[in-house]
Motif scaffolding. Structure first.
Motif, PDB file in Angstrom:
ATOM      1  N   THR A  26       0.833  -1.216   0.000  1.00 53.85           N
ATOM      2  CA  THR A  26       0.000   0.000   0.000  1.00 53.85           C
ATOM      3  C   THR A  26       0.863   1.260   0.000  1.00 53.85           C
ATOM      4  O   THR A  26       0.360   2.356  -0.183  1.00 53.85           O
ATOM      5  N   MET A  27       2.187   1.095   0.220  1.00 57.64           N
ATOM      6  CA  MET A  27       3.095   2.250   0.272  1.00 57.64           C
ATOM      7  C   MET A  27       3.451   2.741  -1.134  1.00 57.64           C
ATOM      8  O   MET A  27       3.924   3.850  -1.301  1.00 57.64           O
ATOM      9  N   ASP A  28       3.259   1.880  -2.133  1.00 58.65           N
ATOM     10  CA  ASP A  28       3.599   2.265  -3.504  1.00 58.65           C
ATOM     11  C   ASP A  28       2.489   3.168  -4.044  1.00 58.65           C
ATOM     12  O   ASP A  28       1.352   2.736  -4.227  1.00 58.65           O
ATOM     13  N   ASN A  29       2.825   4.417  -4.286  1.00 53.74           N
ATOM     14  CA  ASN A  29       1.826   5.402  -4.708  1.00 53.74           C
ATOM     15  C   ASN A  29       1.591   5.415  -6.216  1.00 53.74           C
ATOM     16  O   ASN A  29       0.789   6.209  -6.696  1.00 53.74           O
ATOM     17  N   LYS A  30       2.299   4.571  -6.955  1.00 57.39           N
ATOM     18  CA  LYS A  30       2.135   4.572  -8.410  1.00 57.39           C
ATOM     19  C   LYS A  30       0.765   3.999  -8.779  1.00 57.39           C
ATOM     20  O   LYS A  30       0.272   3.088  -8.115  1.00 57.39           O
ATOM     21  N   PRO A  31       0.199   4.480  -9.874  1.00 54.50           N
ATOM     22  CA  PRO A  31      -1.078   3.911 -10.335  1.00 54.50           C
ATOM     23  C   PRO A  31      -0.893   2.438 -10.718  1.00 54.50           C
ATOM     24  O   PRO A  31       0.208   2.028 -11.118  1.00 54.50           O
ATOM     25  N   PRO A  32      -1.963   1.640 -10.602  1.00 54.25           N
ATOM     26  CA  PRO A  32      -1.857   0.202 -10.910  1.00 54.25           C
ATOM     27  C   PRO A  32      -1.283  -0.080 -12.300  1.00 54.25           C
ATOM     28  O   PRO A  32      -0.465  -0.973 -12.463  1.00 54.25           O
ATOM     29  N   LYS A  33      -1.715   0.695 -13.311  1.00 52.48           N
ATOM     30  CA  LYS A  33      -1.221   0.459 -14.670  1.00 52.48           C
ATOM     31  C   LYS A  33       0.290   0.636 -14.741  1.00 52.48           C
ATOM     32  O   LYS A  33       1.007  -0.163 -15.349  1.00 52.48           O
ATOM     33  N   GLU A  34       0.808   1.693 -14.109  1.00 49.20           N
ATOM     34  CA  GLU A  34       2.248   1.962 -14.131  1.00 49.20           C
ATOM     35  C   GLU A  34       3.022   0.836 -13.457  1.00 49.20           C
ATOM     36  O   GLU A  34       4.092   0.436 -13.924  1.00 49.20           O
ATOM     37  N   ARG A  35       2.495   0.312 -12.339  1.00 52.38           N
ATOM     38  CA  ARG A  35       3.169  -0.786 -11.635  1.00 52.38           C
ATOM     39  C   ARG A  35       3.210  -2.037 -12.513  1.00 52.38           C
ATOM     40  O   ARG A  35       4.236  -2.735 -12.579  1.00 52.38           O
ATOM     41  N   LEU A  36       2.108  -2.311 -13.213  1.00 49.42           N
ATOM     42  CA  LEU A  36       2.058  -3.492 -14.089  1.00 49.42           C
ATOM     43  C   LEU A  36       2.972  -3.316 -15.304  1.00 49.42           C
ATOM     44  O   LEU A  36       3.652  -4.258 -15.721  1.00 49.42           O
TER      45      LEU A  36
END
Length: 198
Positions: A26-36
């Protein structure tokens, strides 16, 4: 003697090297698309590395088979008596058969026009190899003109336009493979040419 099979924990440990999708972070503030996309970028680079390594293995296997084939036609074979020649032939065949148990294929996606272009290129190279028996020097010169068609640097200023046209219709992967194959053939032709005058 038993060969230890890799344990499931060893296989699992290897898999851990690959990137993971940590949905609990939950600490990763990147949007889901960017993380994928980041994970997919890493995986894409690993796939390209895998394809490159597999292509090198495929090339190494072909070189081994070509060298084994050259043993069959070596002048030294003519110096052996019948029994020794049979021993060498059986030994060579055993190694070649063992080598052929290794199958490595890197598939290249081609459209219909690229398939036809590759067929034409391979057909021209096959004719070139067959012509080696009839007129070695003419075959060597044609091989040189094919190599020049693959390269921006001309050797002796000879280039086969028909071959170049067919080659340009091939995929980039196929063009690279054809160039390596022709360079190997040219080296073989030149070695053969030198030996024939010794």
């Amino acid at each position: 003697m038993d060969i230890d099979q890799p344990s499931s924990s060893a296989v699992f440990a290897t898999a851990l090297v690959l990137p993971k999708i940590d949905e609990s972070n939950t600490m990763d503030n990147k949007p889901p698309k960017e993380r994928l996309v980041e994970v997919l970028d890493i995986l894409e680079s690993k796939v390209e590395k895998l394809r490159k390594e597999a292509s090198l293995l495929e090339e190494e296997r072909d070189k081994l088979l070509a060298t084994l084939d050259s043993v069959r036609h070596a002048d030294l074979m003519n110096q052996l008596d019948e029994n020794d020649a049979d021993d060498i032939t059986r030994y060579r065949d055993r190694i070649a058969n063992r080598c052929q148990t290794v199958e490595v294929h890197v598939l290249t996606h081609r459209d219909q026009m690229q398939e036809e272009a590759l067929f034409q290129v391979n057909h021209l190279i096959d004719i070139l190899v067959m012509d080696l028996r009839n007129d070695h020097e003419a075959a060597r010169q044609r091989c040189l003109s094919y190599v020049n068609a693959c390269s921006s640097i001309m050797i002796d200023g000879i280039m086969d336009k028909k071959f170049e046209s067919a080659l340009l219709g091939c995929t980039l992967d196929d063009q690279k493979r054809v160039k390596k194959r022709l360079q190997g053939l040219l080296t073989y032709f030149e070695r053969f040419f030198v030996q024939s005058f010794d």
